[in-house]
Design an enzyme around this catalytic site. Structure first.
Site, PDB file in Angstrom:
ATOM      1  N   ARG A 254      69.613  67.728  62.929  1.00  0.00           N
ATOM      2  CA  ARG A 254      70.997  67.404  63.282  1.00  0.00           C
ATOM      3  C   ARG A 254      71.278  67.978  64.665  1.00  0.00           C
ATOM      4  NH1 ARG A 254      70.785  63.984  60.147  1.00  0.00           N
ATOM      5  NH2 ARG A 254      72.047  63.577  58.305  1.00  0.00           N
ATOM      6  N   ASP A 278      65.790  63.614  68.409  1.00  0.00           N
ATOM      7  CA  ASP A 278      66.166  62.367  67.736  1.00  0.00           C
ATOM      8  C   ASP A 278      67.656  62.411  67.404  1.00  0.00           C
ATOM      9  OD1 ASP A 278      65.525  59.818  66.513  1.00  0.00           O
ATOM     10  OD2 ASP A 278      65.944  60.799  64.597  1.00  0.00           O
ATOM     11  N   GLU A 283      76.372  62.670  69.384  1.00  0.00           N
ATOM     12  CA  GLU A 283      75.757  61.335  69.287  1.00  0.00           C
ATOM     13  C   GLU A 283      76.707  60.274  68.720  1.00  0.00           C
ATOM     14  OE1 GLU A 283      72.515  62.316  66.496  1.00  0.00           O
ATOM     15  OE2 GLU A 283      73.448  60.956  65.063  1.00  0.00           O
ATOM     16  N   HIS A 315      68.419  58.690  66.910  1.00  0.00           N
ATOM     17  CA  HIS A 315      68.521  58.906  65.462  1.00  0.00           C
ATOM     18  C   HIS A 315      67.759  57.808  64.699  1.00  0.00           C
ATOM     19  CE1 HIS A 315      71.115  61.314  62.466  1.00  0.00           C
ATOM     20  NE2 HIS A 315      70.042  60.834  61.837  1.00  0.00           N
TER      21      HIS A 315
HETATM   22  P1  NAD Z   1      65.658  69.863  52.400  1.00  0.00           P
HETATM   23  O1  NAD Z   1      66.941  70.253  51.760  1.00  0.00           O
HETATM   24  O2  NAD Z   1      64.527  69.393  51.554  1.00  0.00           O
HETATM   25  O3  NAD Z   1      65.111  71.082  53.295  1.00  0.00           O
HETATM   26  C1  NAD Z   1      65.927  71.860  54.121  1.00  0.00           C
HETATM   27  C2  NAD Z   1      65.322  73.257  54.174  1.00  0.00           C
HETATM   28  O4  NAD Z   1      66.041  74.026  55.145  1.00  0.00           O
HETATM   29  C3  NAD Z   1      65.424  74.012  52.833  1.00  0.00           C
HETATM   30  O5  NAD Z   1      64.148  74.527  52.485  1.00  0.00           O
HETATM   31  C4  NAD Z   1      66.423  75.140  53.130  1.00  0.00           C
HETATM   32  O6  NAD Z   1      66.148  76.330  52.401  1.00  0.00           O
HETATM   33  C5  NAD Z   1      66.172  75.344  54.605  1.00  0.00           C
HETATM   34  N1  NAD Z   1      67.250  76.040  55.287  1.00  0.00           N
HETATM   35  C6  NAD Z   1      68.581  75.996  55.055  1.00  0.00           C
HETATM   36  N2  NAD Z   1      69.219  76.814  55.920  1.00  0.00           N
HETATM   37  C7  NAD Z   1      68.268  77.387  56.702  1.00  0.00           C
HETATM   38  C8  NAD Z   1      68.295  78.321  57.762  1.00  0.00           C
HETATM   39  N3  NAD Z   1      69.439  78.848  58.186  1.00  0.00           N
HETATM   40  N4  NAD Z   1      67.116  78.669  58.344  1.00  0.00           N
HETATM   41  C9  NAD Z   1      65.951  78.149  57.908  1.00  0.00           C
HETATM   42  N5  NAD Z   1      65.862  77.262  56.906  1.00  0.00           N
HETATM   43  C10 NAD Z   1      67.006  76.894  56.308  1.00  0.00           C
HETATM   44  O7  NAD Z   1      66.047  68.779  53.493  1.00  0.00           O
HETATM   45  P2  NAD Z   1      65.068  67.678  54.171  1.00  0.00           P
HETATM   46  O8  NAD Z   1      65.074  66.452  53.368  1.00  0.00           O
HETATM   47  O9  NAD Z   1      63.778  68.343  54.534  1.00  0.00           O
HETATM   48  O10 NAD Z   1      65.907  67.352  55.497  1.00  0.00           O
HETATM   49  C11 NAD Z   1      66.100  68.319  56.507  1.00  0.00           C
HETATM   50  C12 NAD Z   1      67.161  67.829  57.473  1.00  0.00           C
HETATM   51  O11 NAD Z   1      66.663  66.666  58.151  1.00  0.00           O
HETATM   52  C13 NAD Z   1      68.452  67.323  56.799  1.00  0.00           C
HETATM   53  O12 NAD Z   1      69.352  68.386  56.622  1.00  0.00           O
HETATM   54  C14 NAD Z   1      68.967  66.292  57.760  1.00  0.00           C
HETATM   55  O13 NAD Z   1      69.958  66.901  58.572  1.00  0.00           O
HETATM   56  C15 NAD Z   1      67.756  65.928  58.614  1.00  0.00           C
HETATM   57  N6  NAD Z   1      67.414  64.487  58.531  1.00  0.00           N
HETATM   58  C16 NAD Z   1      67.298  63.792  59.681  1.00  0.00           C
HETATM   59  C17 NAD Z   1      66.965  62.437  59.642  1.00  0.00           C
HETATM   60  C18 NAD Z   1      66.794  61.616  60.891  1.00  0.00           C
HETATM   61  O14 NAD Z   1      66.732  60.382  60.807  1.00  0.00           O
HETATM   62  N7  NAD Z   1      66.680  62.218  62.070  1.00  0.00           N
HETATM   63  C19 NAD Z   1      66.765  61.820  58.400  1.00  0.00           C
HETATM   64  C20 NAD Z   1      66.873  62.587  57.238  1.00  0.00           C
HETATM   65  C21 NAD Z   1      67.205  63.935  57.307  1.00  0.00           C
END
Ligand code: NAD
Length: 355
Positions: A254, A278, A283, A315
């Protein structure tokens, strides 16, 4: 159920319409049935596709719709949720995993249920992340343009082996773990930071360390934690100074995880060697639209684009057929569960935020 779907593009219509028909017609699936119905049943839900983003100005379009479906740059702050509730909406179905753009406390107060798509294709995002790393390092975007112009010089295209480089992964959930797995295959050394250790990632030999150690040891840093009040501007000027000079920083999570102005300062003095994005904190006014005939008014974003060592995609990390099909199928499933009064397994609440 009548559902107003905001921010729709051709691909959203295509995949949601297909999933809506498939949900209503069990014979359209794998073709296993030998006894199809005489007529195709109507789709499961009445989907109304709206092009505008959901904002305070466009919320009125949802009047009378019990359900509203929103994407990542739709605005779901309290005033919009209040307008939706006033118009009779009872469900907000997010077509995303991230829910940082939704005021969950306001939704609870207004008795609006909020559901999301917790995982669709973490592979899509992980693969795009590694693609960004490779493109930045080996400069494919420049090589492509050069060769098409008949310029076969290699000057300026020098890269480095990823093998034995240290990659720091912040957030080792579904996507971060897949990035770890892919980079392990490349022979990278892995360090990771997360409040919950992922045994799959540890099994790859990744060392879980404090953020400061990750910053000081990693040649490449990739962000995969969610955007929360705690992670807003996680990468600020102070964090950047702790990183190795020439570091490659990637953000496919994000935009607001990175303080863009601090990143620009670090690019100018050479501290950041490569920046792959990305996502971008502002954005919402740019991404997903064709603005090629317009003046970009965001000077910070425009400055970013002037650096030869910055690569921005709009994105698109999630954007694969598999991901879109899964988002559509789960969104239709979420609508159906709500309509039938079933348990909302994909509900997001303030409690989830606190976990
Ligand atoms: P997920 O919930 O499986 O994993 C997120 C991880 O981050 C968890 O293990 C959590 O413990 C950890 N976390 C939370 N706060 C933290 C911190 N302060 N420091 C370190 N780690 C921390 O989520 P995911 O499915 O792996 O997705 C991750 C992120 O990717 C989402 O939150 C979303 O914002 C982003 N995303 C982006 C796109 C894109 O198209 N660019 C698409 C999907 C998701």
């Amino acid at each position: 159920m009548r559902t107003a779907i905001f921010s729709t593009k051709t691909y959203d219509r295509e995949f949601l319409t297909a999933a809506n028909h498939a949900a209503a017609n069990p014979f359209s699936g794998d073709g296993a049935s030998t006894n199809p119905p005489a007529a195709t049943p109507p789709p499961q839900h009445e989907l109304v596709f709206l092009e505008p983003r959901l904002t305070p100005e466009t919320a009125r379009l949802a009047e009378g719709f019990p359900a509203v479906c929103a994407f990542v740059n739709d605005q779901l702050a309290a005033p919009v949720l209040e307008a939706l509730a006033r118009g009779g909406t009872r469900l907000v179905a997010l077509r995303s995993a991230g829910f940082n753009h939704c005021d969950l406390a306001a939704a609870a107060r207004l008795k609006l249920a909020v559901v999301r798509v917790p995982a669709y294709s973490p592979y899509a995002v992980a693969e795009h992340t590694v693609g960004l790393m490779l493109a930045l390092n080996r400069k494919y975007h420049k090589a492509y343009a050069r060769v098409r112009e008949g310029n076969f010089s290699l000057e300026g295209l020098l890269g480095f082996d990823l093998r034995e480089r240290t990659v720091g992964i912040v957030g080792t959930g579904k996507i971060g773990a897949l990035v770890a797995r892919i980079l392990h295959g490349f022979g990278c050394r892995l360090v990771a930071h997360d409040m919950h250790e992922n045994p799959e990632v540890a099994a790859l030999g990744a060392r879980y360390v404090a953020l400061d150690e990750l910053y000081s040891t990693a040649d490449v840093i990739t962000l995969h934690c969610p955007l929360t009040p705690q992670t807003h501007h996680l990468i600020d000027a102070a964090a950047l100074t702790k990183m190795k000079r020439g570091v490659m920083l990637n953000n496919t999570s994000r935009g607001a995880l990175v303080d863009t102005q601090a990143a620009i300062a670090a690019l100018k003095d050479g501290h950041i060697g490569y920046l792959g994005l990305d996502v971008y904190e502002e954005e919402g006014d740019l991404f997903f639209e064709d603005l090629s005939n317009q003046v970009i008014r965001d000077d910070i974003f425009s400055r970013l684009l002037t650096f030869p060592n910055v690569l921005v995609t709009a994105h698109q990390a999630f954007f694969t057929r598999e991901a879109l099909a899964s988002i559509a199928q789960q969104t239709i499933g979420n609508l159906t569960a709500f309509e039938r009064g079933e348990k909302l397994v994909n509900e997001v609440t303030v409690e989830l935020l606190r976990r």
